[in-house]
Design a protein around this motif. Structure first.
Motif, PDB file in Angstrom:
ATOM      1  N   ILE A  23       0.855  -1.185   0.000  1.00  0.00           N
ATOM      2  CA  ILE A  23       0.000   0.000   0.000  1.00  0.00           C
ATOM      3  C   ILE A  23       0.895   1.241   0.000  1.00  0.00           C
ATOM      4  N   GLU A  24       0.566   2.202  -0.841  1.00  0.00           N
ATOM      5  CA  GLU A  24       1.284   3.477  -0.882  1.00  0.00           C
ATOM      6  C   GLU A  24       0.270   4.612  -0.808  1.00  0.00           C
ATOM      7  N   ASP A  25       0.448   5.512   0.138  1.00  0.00           N
ATOM      8  CA  ASP A  25      -0.397   6.710   0.254  1.00  0.00           C
ATOM      9  C   ASP A  25       0.150   7.734  -0.734  1.00  0.00           C
ATOM     10  N   LEU A  26      -0.601   8.024  -1.765  1.00  0.00           N
ATOM     11  CA  LEU A  26      -0.108   8.858  -2.860  1.00  0.00           C
ATOM     12  C   LEU A  26      -0.084  10.345  -2.536  1.00  0.00           C
ATOM     13  N   ALA A  27      -0.976  10.804  -1.677  1.00  0.00           N
ATOM     14  CA  ALA A  27      -1.083  12.241  -1.421  1.00  0.00           C
ATOM     15  C   ALA A  27      -0.875  12.611   0.042  1.00  0.00           C
ATOM     16  N   GLY A  28      -0.712  11.623   0.905  1.00  0.00           N
ATOM     17  CA  GLY A  28      -0.532  11.892   2.318  1.00  0.00           C
ATOM     18  C   GLY A  28      -1.799  12.326   3.026  1.00  0.00           C
ATOM     19  N   ASP A  29      -2.947  12.085   2.386  1.00  0.00           N
ATOM     20  CA  ASP A  29      -4.213  12.549   2.947  1.00  0.00           C
ATOM     21  C   ASP A  29      -5.152  11.429   3.380  1.00  0.00           C
ATOM     22  N   GLY A  30      -4.726  10.165   3.206  1.00  0.00           N
ATOM     23  CA  GLY A  30      -5.571   9.041   3.579  1.00  0.00           C
ATOM     24  C   GLY A  30      -6.751   8.822   2.653  1.00  0.00           C
ATOM     25  N   ASP A  31      -6.747   9.499   1.524  1.00  0.00           N
ATOM     26  CA  ASP A  31      -7.840   9.401   0.547  1.00  0.00           C
ATOM     27  C   ASP A  31      -7.403   8.828  -0.800  1.00  0.00           C
ATOM     28  N   HIS A  32      -6.113   8.865  -1.079  1.00  0.00           N
ATOM     29  CA  HIS A  32      -5.591   8.482  -2.390  1.00  0.00           C
ATOM     30  C   HIS A  32      -4.450   7.480  -2.200  1.00  0.00           C
ATOM     31  N   TYR A  33      -4.699   6.249  -2.615  1.00  0.00           N
ATOM     32  CA  TYR A  33      -3.731   5.174  -2.417  1.00  0.00           C
ATOM     33  C   TYR A  33      -3.432   4.439  -3.711  1.00  0.00           C
ATOM     34  N   ARG A  34      -2.298   3.763  -3.685  1.00  0.00           N
ATOM     35  CA  ARG A  34      -1.959   2.775  -4.705  1.00  0.00           C
ATOM     36  C   ARG A  34      -1.799   1.462  -3.963  1.00  0.00           C
ATOM     37  N   ALA A  35      -2.406   0.404  -4.509  1.00  0.00           N
ATOM     38  CA  ALA A  35      -2.288  -0.916  -3.907  1.00  0.00           C
ATOM     39  C   ALA A  35      -1.834  -1.914  -4.960  1.00  0.00           C
ATOM     40  N   ARG A  36      -0.885  -2.744  -4.559  1.00  0.00           N
ATOM     41  CA  ARG A  36      -0.440  -3.864  -5.383  1.00  0.00           C
ATOM     42  C   ARG A  36      -0.784  -5.122  -4.604  1.00  0.00           C
ATOM     43  N   VAL A  37      -1.659  -5.933  -5.184  1.00  0.00           N
ATOM     44  CA  VAL A  37      -2.143  -7.135  -4.505  1.00  0.00           C
ATOM     45  C   VAL A  37      -1.789  -8.342  -5.362  1.00  0.00           C
ATOM     46  N   ILE A  38      -1.009  -9.236  -4.797  1.00  0.00           N
ATOM     47  CA  ILE A  38      -0.612 -10.464  -5.492  1.00  0.00           C
ATOM     48  C   ILE A  38      -1.268 -11.626  -4.762  1.00  0.00           C
ATOM     49  N   SER A  39      -2.153 -12.328  -5.474  1.00  0.00           N
ATOM     50  CA  SER A  39      -2.902 -13.415  -4.839  1.00  0.00           C
ATOM     51  C   SER A  39      -3.253 -14.489  -5.855  1.00  0.00           C
ATOM     52  N   ALA A  40      -3.176 -15.730  -5.418  1.00  0.00           N
ATOM     53  CA  ALA A  40      -3.602 -16.856  -6.254  1.00  0.00           C
ATOM     54  C   ALA A  40      -5.101 -16.785  -6.537  1.00  0.00           C
ATOM     55  N   ALA A  41      -5.846 -16.063  -5.719  1.00  0.00           N
ATOM     56  CA  ALA A  41      -7.299 -15.935  -5.921  1.00  0.00           C
ATOM     57  C   ALA A  41      -7.645 -15.268  -7.248  1.00  0.00           C
ATOM     58  N   PHE A  42      -6.688 -14.558  -7.847  1.00  0.00           N
ATOM     59  CA  PHE A  42      -6.941 -13.861  -9.102  1.00  0.00           C
ATOM     60  C   PHE A  42      -6.764 -14.750 -10.335  1.00  0.00           C
TER      61      PHE A  42
END
Length: 82
Positions: A23-42
């Motif tokens: 998880i990366e907070d893109l703006a430091g405001d808790g509203d805009h994030y980037r998520a990279r999710v690696i899962s066998a479920a996909f």
């Protein structure tokens, strides 16, 4: 109301227990994030379905507590270049 990166991670980890989640907070405001999710479920899911599964895991927070989420969803094989 903003969401913390820890809360976002917890929701995703609950839905995808095998996942490697970044998880990366893109703006430091808790509203805009980037998520990279690696899962066998996909496995076998098209990208749109993967994203829908992630949004479902957020239990209605998308569009409310969470304004924007840039997503990368991969299977372990895809993440390893396979």
């Amino acid at each position: 109301m903003p969401i913390t990166a820890d809360a976002l991670h917890a929701d995703l980890a609950e839905a995808f227990p095998d996942a490697d989640i970044q998880i990366e907070d893109l703006a430091g405001d808790g509203d805009h994030y980037r998520a990279r999710v690696i899962s066998a479920a996909f496995a076998g899911m098209p990208r749109v379905r993967r994203h829908q599964a992630v949004f479902a895991a957020l239990k209605g927070k998308m569009g409310g507590d969470l304004h924007a989420l840039a997503l990368t969803t991969l299977t372990p094989d895809e993440a390893n270049g396979g």
